[in-house]
Scaffold this active site. Sequence first.
Site, short mmCIF file in Angstrom:
data_model
loop_
_atom_site.label_atom_id
_atom_site.label_comp_id
_atom_site.label_asym_id
_atom_site.label_seq_id
_atom_site.Cartn_x
_atom_site.Cartn_y
_atom_site.Cartn_z
N ASP A 10 -21.26 -0.25 58.38
CA ASP A 10 -22.68 -0.30 58.74
C ASP A 10 -23.19 1.01 59.29
O ASP A 10 -24.38 1.16 59.55
CB ASP A 10 -22.92 -1.39 59.79
CG ASP A 10 -22.41 -2.74 59.33
OD1 ASP A 10 -22.71 -3.08 58.17
OD2 ASP A 10 -21.72 -3.42 60.09
N ASP A 61 -21.75 -4.17 62.90
CA ASP A 61 -20.63 -3.99 63.81
C ASP A 61 -19.51 -3.15 63.22
O ASP A 61 -18.63 -2.70 63.95
CB ASP A 61 -20.06 -5.34 64.22
CG ASP A 61 -19.35 -6.00 63.06
OD1 ASP A 61 -19.82 -5.82 61.93
OD2 ASP A 61 -18.34 -6.67 63.28
N ASP A 66 -26.07 -6.84 59.17
CA ASP A 66 -24.80 -7.08 58.54
C ASP A 66 -24.48 -8.55 58.76
O ASP A 66 -25.09 -9.20 59.61
CB ASP A 66 -23.78 -6.18 59.24
CG ASP A 66 -22.39 -6.42 58.75
OD1 ASP A 66 -22.24 -6.64 57.55
OD2 ASP A 66 -21.46 -6.40 59.57
#
Lengths: 1170, 357
Positions: free
Chosen positions: A879, A875, A469
Amino acid sequence: MASDHSSSTGELNSDEFKSVDLQLQSSSSHRSISSNTWRASSIKEVGVIELGSKGGVRYGSRKGGSGSMSMSRKEIRDEDSRLVYVNDSVKTNESFEFAGNSVRTSKYSVLTFLPRNLFEQFHRVAYVYFLIIAILNQLPQLAVFGRFASLLPLSLVLLVTAVKDGYEDWRRHRSDQIENNRLACVLVNNVFEQKKWKDIQVGEIIKFSANETIPCDVVLLSTSDPTGVAYIQTINLDGESNLKTRYAKQETLGTREVENIRGVIKCEKPNRNIYGFLGTMEVDQKQVSLGPSNIVLRGCVLKNTSWAVGVVVYTGMETKVMLNNSGAQSKRSHLEARMNKEIILLSFFLAALCSVVSICAGVWLRQHRDELDIMPFYRRKDYSGEDEDNYKYYGWGLEIFFTFLMSIIVFQIMIPIALYISMELVRLGQAYFMIRDDRMYDESTDSRFQCRALNVNEDLGQIKYVFSDKTGTLTENKMEFQYASIFGIDYNGEKTEFYGEEGGYYAQVDGLILRPKMKVHVDMELLRLLKTGNDTNKHIYDFFLALASCNTIVPILVDTSNPDEKLIDYQGESPDEQALVYAAAAYGFMLIERTSGHIVVDILGDRQRFNVLGMHEFDSDRKRMSVILGCSDSTVKVFVKGADTTMFNVIDKSKNTDIVTATESHLHAYSSVGLRTLVMGMKGLSSHEFEQWRSSYEAATNSLMGRARLLRKVAINLETNLSILGASGIEDKLQEGVPEAIESLRMANIKVWVLTGDKQETAISIGYSSKLLTSKMTQIIINNNSTESCRRSLEEALIISRKAITSGENASLLALIIDGTSLVYILDSELEEQLFELASKCAVVLCCRVAPLQKAGIVMLIKKRTDDLTLAIGDGANDVSMIQKADVGIGISGQEGRQAVMASDFAMAQFRFLVPLLLVHGHWNYRRMGYMILYNFYRNAVFVLVLFWYVLYTAFTLSTAINEWSSVLYSVIYTSVPTIVVGILDKDLSRTSLLKYPQLYGSGQKQESYNSTLFWLTIADTLWQSIVGFFIPLLAYWKTDIDGPSIGDLWTLAVVFLVNLHLAMDVITWTWIIHASIWGSIVATIICVIIIDVIPILPGYWAIFHLAGDGLFWVCLIGIIVASLIPRLVLKTLVQHYRPSDIQIAGEAEKFGDLMESRSAEIEMNQPHR
Amino acid sequence: MNSNPSTPMNAHAPSSSSGGAGSPDSNTPRRNSKRPKYSRFTQQELPACKPILTPKWVISAFMLVTIVFIPIGLTTLFASRDVVEIIDRYDNACVPGSKSQKVQHIQSATSNKTCIRSLTVRKRMKQPIYVYYQLDNFYQNHRRYVKSRSDQQLRNRGDENDTSTCKPENEANGMTIVPCGLVAWSLFNDTYSLSTSNSQLTINKRHISWKSDRDEKFGSEVYPKNFQNGGLIGGGRLNESIPLNEQEDLIVWMRTAALPTFRKLYGKIEVDIEAGETINVVVENRYNTYSFSGKKKLVLSTTSWLGGKNNFIGIAYLAVGGLCFLLATTFTIIYLVKPRHLGDPTYLSWNRNPGGH
């Protein structure tokens, strides 16, 4: 940023905005990934927020409301609902006995411990195998081992596990007790009384004051705030530290005494969705709908609100936090999956051995069928009774069958069941070291590395793809205001350390000095301009007023050590907004107070109050928000802020053409250096326009049907013909060490893919700053709107890539940049194959504007087509899906919530820890585990084969020369500890070398420690060693008076010495612990053998002492060890000489490093840059 | 969940390790840092020795094996050569005829079982000369057989009836057998008396069994009882007035052999026998190996530090030693002809072929 601070009208349900949007989004996500299994609901909500441009996507809890309004209209079906009578717990619990509020995280009670724990333990196949073998052995026909000896290993394992489980459960019991006995204020007979948490019941009214933890899930009735707002902190729930707002319904607000409220709440059955709640409340014959913004959940803390009162709807185990309290789902490591295949092979070996024995036994019985009756060592007939019966003879066929079963019992450890237990222990040990690695400890958040799942440790050493990410993972997600373009002028002034006078701007209110909590760099020129009044000043004034007002930030005063000074902490769900407000404060526009009806802004020392007449919150269609302010001079102004793409559509370009173009070019410049951009606009409203807006706004807010749609329409009508104010550039800082980490990962031949919700320019610029992209790379950008155009671009891109590959050795590296819209058309269609082909040729893949489920889809794209291992790191809640789909999921325990961490296998604080995690720990874990598995195969097979050879000399009757206790203890005491210790502690290379040469990671990717060649070599070696180990004593003692137990002791000692020395030969790093375990095992074996031989009722009494007094014994022992290990040593030496592995060379370099220093320095300079 | 009310609201929550509700360690405020305590152990940096297979090491290891193994091999070969061993198979010679005739002969109570054998001593035999009987194809390690005994009963008079493991030879005529079980039942009972041309050779049958067996395993209070009284006689009988710990033939027999071809000590001759002498053996050939094609041999053997005559160990040691010598020289040549610089980074795969990986 997604700002859904509700406006003054408390009943306005902001969540409705999302409902339409949600359906749209989730349908496309469903298309992109077919298997939308896990926690469908929570993923769906996450899917809502696709506000990429504004990035710092905060999935605030209220946002998850998944269209509660529209759904609640549909009526919750009776069987799916629960009825709660407000302040009438008796009636509430009359028909249904709802659970009490006591929580039980413990599994067992004193009574249930034994049966339940055993039941759970036998869920493992390994234990069932043990059990079946043990049961078989209890049948009198098959009793090979003594009753006790055969049960020992199983009971030992069961005991150890039970003690461990028991201890853990005892700790849980204790913490449950503390939790259950906390006190809360509950309304009993119209008086609030202290009551223990565990006694709270559904339907009761409960009151809590500021900083109190909420004991159960509560629907708010009223709060200390007249508009019914309560601020809560959900840090314990999802880890988000900012404050969230919750509302009491107007109908129940403080108009009456709380104790008189009567009503019925009808709500969903308990579920684990912490972002969703829907229900209706019937108060005074009025139907009021309830959404997620009306409920506060167990574990939250009330903040900034002096009290709140609510009615309990879910208690104890039915609260959302408890329902969410499940561990990480289990994944199976790649290595273990491979190992299982080999274990199937081993079971075929086992079957083969057993068949050989039983067939031979059959033949022998047939050949000697006439002699069996009187043969002294068989004597079928039992003459002791009246009748001459056959003693323990069940006929030829059955004898063969029993022989087969007995040989399974004797050769049982061919299937290394204990290996599964050893592996768990080893993983536990590896986790211990990973957690305690101080190079994976983050100072700023005071967090260690966390191992949440224990079964994928070794996969860390074989990763080929990393899916990362961006926001919060590569970047810090701490936004900092950098540049402003105000009315066409770019104030990007030299970055200075200048914070304004005396360390930042401050305001004085009632003798108190207020300072913003965070300091921002200011542009001196801009600050100067603000202080001198001229024409541009007006625009600057409006620009900063827009920054200070057009948001949902709540200022909170924090005490400092100085009683006259307070810090203002801006709490909000969007880090972008926080950055903007802090910036405004630094320039003298300090937001001091926000209530639902007004805001107070200190403008350059002048406190001004603005009425907030209305607010159109952010939604992902408009991608902007607006606020309508009534100024002190009774003019009405609309401030709008939003993403550039949508803002330029609503800005009146005819007014200031050159300024619009100038701003556009500034925006381009900002985003090309990786800044996140926002555009501000404003317009004044004439009283006529204002009235027009107000009537439609009120009509919309009061409408019962399609409120969201109406409100959006009102907003779109309002947000037109804006005059441009300017634009802001916010830096999303890269985390420390990210470029270096990415470089290391690349050197290690790991492909790093970045999947982000950000827009393309931002993604590319972050790509550059993180060194993911370099100027040498050829960028392939796929950015299409239809299947057909996607197909075309893919085909073109493939041609480019093939050209680049064939064009020569130094093929320019390719970078693929693809956006979410294109992925919608590509994923799950026939184009997927092409995308995969293209992506696998590219060094870098950047996916921008991807929805959460698309992230998982991309992971699946790789997983479906290759055996390569994937790792996903992220995080945020967006995700979660990819973290779960990837072979290894890593959660960053940083700014955003805990959702990612909860779903992950490992959690850490910084992206850069990925380097030590993969390159060092992953590498070690993989090598250790790979070796341990092979060694365990060998260790067990060599013993089984020695038993097997002997059986061939006992007329195939499965007697063992080796004492039955030694057979049992072999894998429990004699050889178990060293393999576990080596599996935890042996290091093939030091941390320094592994980090210095990231390429060494390739050994895991190429499966160098565990593959079928190694497996077969191990088997061949096992065969040789067992032959040497068995036949040297056999031939040496042939035609002598050696007795069974004595030669058995020789075999026992020989095999134990052999396998331990074999291990010693492969140990690379000899620490004292490894020394102790290996030599200790040998000593322990000798002691055990001696103990067994001093028991007079065992046939082998004193055998070891007779044996050791005999020279032949020692000669045999030494001969066996040397002759067995020679082939291995020779092969090892040859391989190391002719085909040294990189690991080998690096290990030598480590040892002879001093000599090599000068040479290697030279090499490195010549090393081709990759 | 953390439910500590005093958590500062702006703190970055120290994320609790498990996130489990009410886990005890999150209930108490954590003031101290979670930084892992540094120790060489937790950082996996314990002092360690890292041996590497350097050419020097490899070659000297092989040389060491050569140096140790060849002398041992030679000494054992010599020792084995010095052992004088006379083996005489008498089972066929003593009973002529077909298998069924032999079985009939051996099972008959009346037939004359005495058999005379004469052995020539080719080499001087120094005392003590061990007299063994050797049985071939007799599976004393057969499952049914080894288990069919009761060590309790042998040891302790009180455990006389502890015969459950002895089946099918646990009782005869309704009474317990002492010593029970197939092992004891099949006691070998051929006897030998040896004489040279001029004198009788006394065979000392004392202390032919293990002292530990006499002291601990076989009780001095336990007397044979009801032995060989069943329907089928398996072998030798025992004198019921001698306690088990003095029945040394039984003790020797009961230490079951590991392999289907085995010797058991019959006795010791404590005089030297000169080369060229002829030994006359009178065998009382009573033991039935004919029904299962077993072989019976009489063995006279001197002894060395390694035991009896066995060339295998010597040859094996010479072979291993020779092989190691060969390997040592081969590796020396390999290292001389094609040396490899240890730890040279140029050998790293990515340095050898920079293009691909």
